[in-house]
Design a protein around this motif. Structure first.
Motif, PDB file in Angstrom:
ATOM      1  N   UNK A 260       0.819  -1.223   0.000  1.00 47.76           N
ATOM      2  CA  UNK A 260       0.000   0.000   0.000  1.00 47.76           C
ATOM      3  C   UNK A 260       0.848   1.266   0.000  1.00 47.76           C
ATOM      4  N   UNK A 261       2.161   1.123   0.268  1.00 40.04           N
ATOM      5  CA  UNK A 261       3.059   2.273   0.299  1.00 40.04           C
ATOM      6  C   UNK A 261       3.811   2.485  -1.013  1.00 40.04           C
ATOM      7  N   UNK A 262       3.692   1.546  -1.927  1.00 37.43           N
ATOM      8  CA  UNK A 262       4.504   1.593  -3.146  1.00 37.43           C
ATOM      9  C   UNK A 262       4.231   2.858  -3.956  1.00 37.43           C
ATOM     10  N   UNK A 263       2.969   3.179  -4.161  1.00 35.75           N
ATOM     11  CA  UNK A 263       2.624   4.350  -4.970  1.00 35.75           C
ATOM     12  C   UNK A 263       3.163   5.630  -4.343  1.00 35.75           C
ATOM     13  N   UNK A 264       3.009   5.779  -3.028  1.00 42.91           N
ATOM     14  CA  UNK A 264       3.523   6.969  -2.343  1.00 42.91           C
ATOM     15  C   UNK A 264       5.044   7.033  -2.423  1.00 42.91           C
ATOM     16  N   UNK A 265       5.691   5.895  -2.306  1.00 43.18           N
ATOM     17  CA  UNK A 265       7.150   5.841  -2.394  1.00 43.18           C
ATOM     18  C   UNK A 265       7.623   6.336  -3.760  1.00 43.18           C
ATOM     19  N   UNK A 266       6.942   5.905  -4.815  1.00 44.80           N
ATOM     20  CA  UNK A 266       7.306   6.336  -6.162  1.00 44.80           C
ATOM     21  C   UNK A 266       7.082   7.835  -6.337  1.00 44.80           C
ATOM     22  N   UNK A 267       5.988   8.344  -5.768  1.00 47.37           N
ATOM     23  CA  UNK A 267       5.691   9.766  -5.887  1.00 47.37           C
ATOM     24  C   UNK A 267       6.700  10.625  -5.129  1.00 47.37           C
ATOM     25  N   UNK A 268       7.128  10.168  -3.956  1.00 43.55           N
ATOM     26  CA  UNK A 268       8.158  10.921  -3.234  1.00 43.55           C
ATOM     27  C   UNK A 268       9.473  10.904  -4.006  1.00 43.55           C
ATOM     28  N   UNK A 269       9.765   9.790  -4.642  1.00 44.09           N
ATOM     29  CA  UNK A 269      10.996   9.703  -5.436  1.00 44.09           C
ATOM     30  C   UNK A 269      11.000  10.741  -6.547  1.00 44.09           C
ATOM     31  N   UNK A 270       9.880  10.859  -7.234  1.00 40.90           N
ATOM     32  CA  UNK A 270       9.766  11.834  -8.322  1.00 40.90           C
ATOM     33  C   UNK A 270       9.909  13.250  -7.791  1.00 40.90           C
ATOM     34  N   UNK A 271       9.230  13.529  -6.668  1.00 40.91           N
ATOM     35  CA  UNK A 271       9.301  14.861  -6.061  1.00 40.91           C
ATOM     36  C   UNK A 271      10.722  15.205  -5.652  1.00 40.91           C
ATOM     37  N   UNK A 272      11.404  14.264  -5.022  1.00 40.10           N
ATOM     38  CA  UNK A 272      12.764  14.534  -4.545  1.00 40.10           C
ATOM     39  C   UNK A 272      13.749  14.661  -5.691  1.00 40.10           C
ATOM     40  N   UNK A 273      13.511  13.951  -6.774  1.00 38.09           N
ATOM     41  CA  UNK A 273      14.343  14.125  -7.971  1.00 38.09           C
ATOM     42  C   UNK A 273      14.256  15.560  -8.483  1.00 38.09           C
ATOM     43  N   UNK A 274      13.067  16.128  -8.444  1.00 42.10           N
ATOM     44  CA  UNK A 274      12.852  17.479  -8.957  1.00 42.10           C
ATOM     45  C   UNK A 274      13.619  18.527  -8.161  1.00 42.10           C
ATOM     46  N   UNK A 275      13.844  18.272  -6.866  1.00 37.40           N
ATOM     47  CA  UNK A 275      14.556  19.249  -6.027  1.00 37.40           C
ATOM     48  C   UNK A 275      15.958  18.755  -5.662  1.00 37.40           C
ATOM     49  N   UNK A 276      16.430  17.751  -6.399  1.00 33.19           N
ATOM     50  CA  UNK A 276      17.791  17.224  -6.232  1.00 33.19           C
ATOM     51  C   UNK A 276      18.063  16.721  -4.815  1.00 33.19           C
ATOM     52  N   UNK A 277      17.067  16.047  -4.231  1.00 38.81           N
ATOM     53  CA  UNK A 277      17.246  15.511  -2.881  1.00 38.81           C
ATOM     54  C   UNK A 277      17.026  14.002  -2.828  1.00 38.81           C
ATOM     55  N   UNK A 278      17.157  13.343  -3.947  1.00 34.75           N
ATOM     56  CA  UNK A 278      16.885  11.900  -3.987  1.00 34.75           C
ATOM     57  C   UNK A 278      17.792  11.116  -3.045  1.00 34.75           C
ATOM     58  N   UNK A 279      19.052  11.520  -2.922  1.00 44.12           N
ATOM     59  CA  UNK A 279      19.995  10.805  -2.053  1.00 44.12           C
ATOM     60  C   UNK A 279      20.254  11.540  -0.741  1.00 44.12           C
ATOM     61  N   UNK A 280      19.398  12.467  -0.427  1.00 50.46           N
ATOM     62  CA  UNK A 280      19.539  13.251   0.796  1.00 50.46           C
ATOM     63  C   UNK A 280      19.209  12.399   2.018  1.00 50.46           C
ATOM     64  N   UNK A 281      19.943  12.638   3.108  1.00 52.69           N
ATOM     65  CA  UNK A 281      19.703  11.920   4.349  1.00 52.69           C
ATOM     66  C   UNK A 281      19.333  12.898   5.455  1.00 52.69           C
ATOM     67  N   UNK A 282      18.268  12.603   6.157  1.00 57.51           N
ATOM     68  CA  UNK A 282      17.803  13.455   7.250  1.00 57.51           C
ATOM     69  C   UNK A 282      16.900  12.641   8.160  1.00 57.51           C
ATOM     70  N   UNK A 283      16.802  13.081   9.397  1.00 59.10           N
ATOM     71  CA  UNK A 283      15.796  12.521  10.285  1.00 59.10           C
ATOM     72  C   UNK A 283      14.458  13.191   9.978  1.00 59.10           C
TER      73      UNK A 283
END
Length: 253
Positions: free
Chosen positions: A15-38
């Protein structure tokens, strides 16, 4: 890739797969795909939130913030806090237990009468003041605070820490930067009069002077269950990348 593989996610929490893919796309757009944070989630438990909990809308927000945690946090988790008259650290939630988040919150801390932002902000600051990683905080509320001066002091004090807070108000639609229009006079100022009435203080926190860096963002949504997921993730990330740059320039990060 994020901190968890898509294959593992498909097996453990489809049930989380779709949201995971959408966050990936969003983070790619702001160059934070490999960003690490709490990642931390702060939930309002004032009495006016009752309907939002009962309808399952708050639990949906938990799910969506966890999707960010799966991308940012090495453990794929989020830390959850609650506040009303007082503030509480509820615990850490992952794929294994996130579905019980709201139930856990309300069983430990029944809805309260107040909406005291400062209590929650102080708890967040104390928790993460020595963090070596950036901390992204999603702070959800449906009302103004009773102690604005104390909340301002906390945000100013937190501007020297590795903490960014995204304030999300529930009750009407206000996009980042729009609330500044409330200062205008005349006809066009009247178009934004609702901003001043409902979320004036949250808008103020977004532009609060006296901070080392701009460590807060603000937007509002009329219905957290109705907003498009892609749009919500875009809004959650609208100001955080700018804080990362400013915090590095100020040698906070």
């Amino acid at each position: 890739m994020g901190v968890i593989s898509l294959q593992k996610l498909e097996q453990q929490a489809p049930e989380m797969v779709d949201l995971f893919k959408k966050t990936s796309i969003c983070l790619d757009k702001v160059n934070l795909r490999d960003h690490r944070a709490q990642v931390a989630l702060v939930l309002d438990i004032s009495g006016s939130m009752s309907g939002l909990y009962q309808s399952g809308k708050v639990q949906e927000l938990v799910k969506k913030v966890l999707a960010l945690g799966l991308q940012f946090d090495l453990d794929g988790s989020i830390d959850v806090f609650a506040f009303g008259n007082y503030a509480y650290e509820v615990g850490t939630f992952t794929l294994e237990n996130y579905k019980s988040c709201c139930q856990t919150v309300l069983s430990r801390h029944p809805l309260e009468g107040g909406t005291r932002y400062a209590q929650a902000l102080r708890l967040i600051h104390d928790k993460y003041r020595d963090s070596t990683d950036p901390v992204y905080v999603a702070f959800f509320t449906d009302g103004e605070t009773s102690e604005p001066e104390l909340a301002e002091r906390e945000i100013i004090a937190m501007s020297n820490a590795r903490i960014f807070t995204s304030f999300v108000a529930i009750g009407q639609d206000i996009m980042p930067g729009e609330a500044s229009a409330k200062k205008k006079k005349g006809f066009f100022g009247g178009l934004f009069s609702g901003f001043e009435t409902d979320f004036k203080f949250l808008a103020k926190l977004d532009t609060l002077p006296g901070r080392t860096v701009d460590n807060a963002g603000f937007f509002a949504v009329a219905d957290p269950a109705a907003i498009d997921d892609d749009k919500l993730f875009s809004l959650l990330m609208s100001e955080y990348p700018h804080w990362l740059v400013a915090a590095k320039q100020a040698r906070i990060l």
